[in-house]
Design a protein around this motif. Structure first.
Motif, PDB file in Angstrom:
ATOM      1  N   THR A 340      -5.614   5.224  -6.560  1.00 60.82           N
ATOM      2  CA  THR A 340      -4.475   5.399  -7.463  1.00 60.82           C
ATOM      3  C   THR A 340      -3.422   6.235  -6.756  1.00 60.82           C
ATOM      4  O   THR A 340      -3.717   7.278  -6.181  1.00 60.82           O
ATOM      5  CB  THR A 340      -4.883   6.086  -8.774  1.00 60.82           C
ATOM      6  N   LEU A 341      -2.180   5.758  -6.807  1.00 61.57           N
ATOM      7  CA  LEU A 341      -1.033   6.446  -6.231  1.00 61.57           C
ATOM      8  C   LEU A 341       0.010   6.648  -7.327  1.00 61.57           C
ATOM      9  O   LEU A 341      -0.035   5.976  -8.364  1.00 61.57           O
ATOM     10  CB  LEU A 341      -0.418   5.629  -5.094  1.00 61.57           C
ATOM     11  N   ASP A 357      -3.699   8.267   5.467  1.00 60.61           N
ATOM     12  CA  ASP A 357      -2.355   7.856   5.026  1.00 60.61           C
ATOM     13  C   ASP A 357      -2.269   7.843   3.498  1.00 60.61           C
ATOM     14  O   ASP A 357      -1.289   8.339   2.911  1.00 60.61           O
ATOM     15  CB  ASP A 357      -2.026   6.457   5.558  1.00 60.61           C
ATOM     16  N   LEU A 358      -3.273   7.278   2.846  1.00 67.11           N
ATOM     17  CA  LEU A 358      -3.257   7.214   1.384  1.00 67.11           C
ATOM     18  C   LEU A 358      -3.334   8.611   0.776  1.00 67.11           C
ATOM     19  O   LEU A 358      -2.678   8.891  -0.238  1.00 67.11           O
ATOM     20  CB  LEU A 358      -4.437   6.364   0.894  1.00 67.11           C
ATOM     21  N   ARG A 362      -0.392  11.208  -1.759  1.00 65.41           N
ATOM     22  CA  ARG A 362      -0.914  11.779  -3.015  1.00 65.41           C
ATOM     23  C   ARG A 362      -1.822  10.782  -3.741  1.00 65.41           C
ATOM     24  O   ARG A 362      -1.861  10.734  -4.962  1.00 65.41           O
ATOM     25  CB  ARG A 362       0.216  12.250  -3.932  1.00 65.41           C
ATOM     26  N   GLY A 363      -2.533   9.992  -2.943  1.00 67.05           N
ATOM     27  CA  GLY A 363      -3.477   9.039  -3.520  1.00 67.05           C
ATOM     28  C   GLY A 363      -4.850   9.657  -3.691  1.00 67.05           C
ATOM     29  O   GLY A 363      -5.216  10.625  -3.025  1.00 67.05           O
ATOM     30  N   LEU A 402      -7.087  -2.876   4.807  1.00 67.82           N
ATOM     31  CA  LEU A 402      -5.967  -3.759   4.529  1.00 67.82           C
ATOM     32  C   LEU A 402      -5.565  -3.604   3.067  1.00 67.82           C
ATOM     33  O   LEU A 402      -6.385  -3.728   2.157  1.00 67.82           O
ATOM     34  CB  LEU A 402      -6.364  -5.203   4.827  1.00 67.82           C
ATOM     35  N   VAL A 403      -4.279  -3.331   2.834  1.00 65.21           N
ATOM     36  CA  VAL A 403      -3.764  -3.094   1.487  1.00 65.21           C
ATOM     37  C   VAL A 403      -3.563  -4.424   0.774  1.00 65.21           C
ATOM     38  O   VAL A 403      -2.984  -5.370   1.329  1.00 65.21           O
ATOM     39  CB  VAL A 403      -2.441  -2.305   1.547  1.00 65.21           C
ATOM     40  N   GLY A 404      -4.044  -4.494  -0.470  1.00 69.42           N
ATOM     41  CA  GLY A 404      -3.853  -5.684  -1.282  1.00 69.42           C
ATOM     42  C   GLY A 404      -2.647  -5.535  -2.198  1.00 69.42           C
ATOM     43  O   GLY A 404      -1.818  -4.641  -2.050  1.00 69.42           O
TER      44      GLY A 404
END
Length: 608
Positions: A340-341, A357-358, A362-363, A402-404
């Motif tokens: 969650t971001l 990175d996430l 602030r993820g 890999l980001v969806g």
């Protein structure tokens, strides 16, 4: 400083200085056997002997005491001579530690003997202790322990095999070194080398060396692995002295397979089982001076053959009994995490991001629970979010993935106190707005067809609520909160609004005025009830703002009164509003639970 020390400093021999002091002292003080004993106790053995020899012959009464004193001085001199004899013997044998110990024993007897101190200073320090050699990459770290003397420095010498006699008897790597650690960055590779460490105080007298040998076999560097569906490709680097490498593959059951690469620095291992974790160890191979193969320490990495990584593009979110339920098309051989971001975060589907990175965005990673089985889909449940966030699927590979395609989800504040009133052929819907800058989506069924309308707070205030036409055809009325962030939006679960039967209507008219001189306002109110016969409690609300009050709590109640329509169909009353600022509004409401609904006059008649 004593007279004796001053004379020695000016070049007078120590024996002559002692005799002069003794003779000169007799002019002011007569020295005797007690002074000899005091000098002996003070560690001045030489001066004690000289004073004893200069004393006049004792009387018969003093003879016994004088003899004992002479024996004490002689015993101390004999002990000192024994220490000096051991010193000379050790020095001749080259045993410097034993020579130093003998001098210290002699100094215990005559600590004021400057000659003994000078001899001890000229001796080399003891050799360094606990020498260790450690191969680190291509270099060697030499470490040792010193004797704690701050005046001691060290020299490090490298030789091919023999022990050097002094720091010049080999490759001098460093001299005047005060630390107890030294790193040789370029030692010979594949050959046995000797490192020797000497200690010195003055740079001329050196200790015996502390010495040790080792063979430098640098391990491979930069080992990397890339996994395919049934193969793993390895790459590494070795020094130019290496003649090859040996790769060992370890399976989960502990079985090992050895590979000898034909290409320098790379190897592809095929025929592996998808989803199985393997360990690969790589050792560099060197040739010794006599042609023998020698292997370095191995470096290792783990790799798991997998299918091609694929981003999640069909994330579905729905309510669950204990929070939310999410599902996606199953990705073979790769786990999927949900993060969650903030809703304002910008992530591009198909890009690669690490977990770090996430976290910097602030993820936070969600804790997922198994959901019900669904063919071809992965189903997970997670707890209700405290607010609204951007849900990002991450197909994991390495330390990221890999980001969806992300979706907005969470919990948004709902409307409160929804109220429905029928005004002729229309329904008027009102509510208390939630905190925040949100839209409200109004939904209903009209003749069985779904209808939705999105309402801003400004439009709600301008219209005094939401009016829905063809009241008799309306059913399934709902309200939902719409959260927007940039080009994304999320709609909360709808809240059902009950529709009651048609209540009898009462109408009212207003005549609102404000004095230009005093700024005080008045309102003349007439309420008529052609249908209802009974008592109605009416609230008059004043609001000084650009929008009319939406309900009785959206302003100031300036009048409460009960109107009885049992015998009169119309009631008129006048209200003094006090000083008011323009624009201002006057609107009537019935108390909650009233059997009568009030129909407002034209908007222009309610504004002052």
């Amino acid at each position: 400083m004593t007279v004796h020390e001053e004379l020695c400093k000016r070049g007078v021999h120590r024996d002559d200085s002692a005799r002069l002091v003794t003779k000169l002292s007799t002019g002011s003080k007569v020295l005797g056997p007690d002074d000899v004993a005091e000098l002996l106790a003070d560690g001045s053995l030489g001066e004690a002997r000289r004073l004893l020899d200069s004393l006049p012959d004792p009387s018969d009464d003093e003879r016994t005491g004088r003899q004992r004193l002479a024996e004490r001085v002689a015993a101390a001199e004999a002990k000192k001579e024994r220490g000096l004899a051991r010193y000379h013997a050790a020095l001749e044998a080259g045993d410097h530690p034993a020579a130093a110990a003998a001098l210290r024993e002699a100094l215990d007897t005559d600590p004021r003997d400057a000659d003994l101190h000078e001899r001890l200073r000229r001796l080399p320090p003891p050799p360094p202790a606990n020498l260790s050699l450690r191969v680190e990459g291509r270099g060697i770290t030499v470490a040792w322990n010193a004797d704690g003397d701050d005046a001691v420095t060290h020299a490090v010498v490298r030789t091919a095999g023999t022990v050097p006699a002094n720091p010049r008897d080999g490759r001098l790597l460093v001299e005047g070194h005060t630390a107890t650690l030294f790193r040789d960055e370029e030692p010979p590779v594949g050959a046995r080398v000797r490192y020797s460490v000497f200690a010195t105080r003055d740079g001329s007298a050196w200790s015996d060396p502390a010495t040790g040998t080792c063979v430098v076999l640098p391990p491979p560097a930069d080992l990397g692995a890339s996994a395919g569906a049934t193969e793993v490709s390895l790459s590494w680097g070795t020094p130019p002295e290496a003649v090859g490498a040996v790769v060992t593959r370890t399976a989960p059951d502990g079985s090992r397979t050895t590979h000898r690469p034909t290409e320098q620095g790379e190897l592809t291992v095929t025929g592996l089982t998808t989803g199985t974790k393997y360990r690969f160890s790589v050792a560099a191979v060197y040739l010794s001076e006599d042609g023998q193969r020698q292997e370095s320490a191995a470096v290792s990495t783990d790799a798991t053959p997998r299918g091609a990584v694929r981003a999640v593009v069909d994330l579905r979110i729905e309510p669950a009994p204990d929070g939310h339920r999410v599902s996606w098309t199953t990705v073979a051989d790769h786990p999927v995490e949900l993060w969650t971001l903030p809703v304002t975060a910008r992530v591009e589907p198909g890009t690669r991001l690490s977990r770090a990175d996430l976290a910097r965005m602030r993820g936070s990673r969600l804790t997922l629970r198994p959901g019900p089985a669904a063919p071809g889909r992965t189903v997970r449940d997670f707890d209700t979010l405290s607010g609204v966030g951007l849900l990002v699927p991450l197909t994991v590979e390495g330390d990221g993935g890999l980001v969806g395609t992300p979706q907005i989800t969470g919990s948004a504040p709902q409307v409160r106190m929804p109220t429905v009133e029928r005004l002729g052929e229309e329904l008027r819907l009102s509510w208390r707005w939630p905190e925040g800058d949100h839209l409200i989506e109004v939904g209903w069924q009209a003749d069985g067809r779904p209808v939705t309308r999105r309402i801003t707070r400004t439009a709600y205030n301008d219209g005094g609520g939401v009016k829905i036409p063809r009241a008799d055809k309306v059913s399934a009325l709902t309200l939902a909160t719409v959260v927007r962030a940039a080009d994304r939006e999320w709609v909360s679960a709808p809240v059902e609004v009950p529709l009651s039967g048609r209540a009898p209507a009462a109408t009212y008219t207003l005549r609102v005025r404000r004095s230009w001189l005093s700024g005080k306002g008045t309102a003349t109110v007439t309420v008529e009830s052609p249908e209802f016969r009974g008592q109605v409690r009416v609230l008059t609300v004043l609001k000084e703002a650009g929008f009319m009050p939406g309900d009785a709590a959206d302003g100031t109640v300036v009048d409460r009164r009960e109107l009885d329509f049992a015998h009169e169909r119309s009631h008129t009353f006048e209200l003094r509003l006090g000083k008011v600022a323009t624009p201002f509004w006057v609107r009537l409401f019935t108390e909650p639970g009233s059997a009568v609904r009030l129909e407002d006059p034209p908007t222009s008649r309610m504004r002052g």
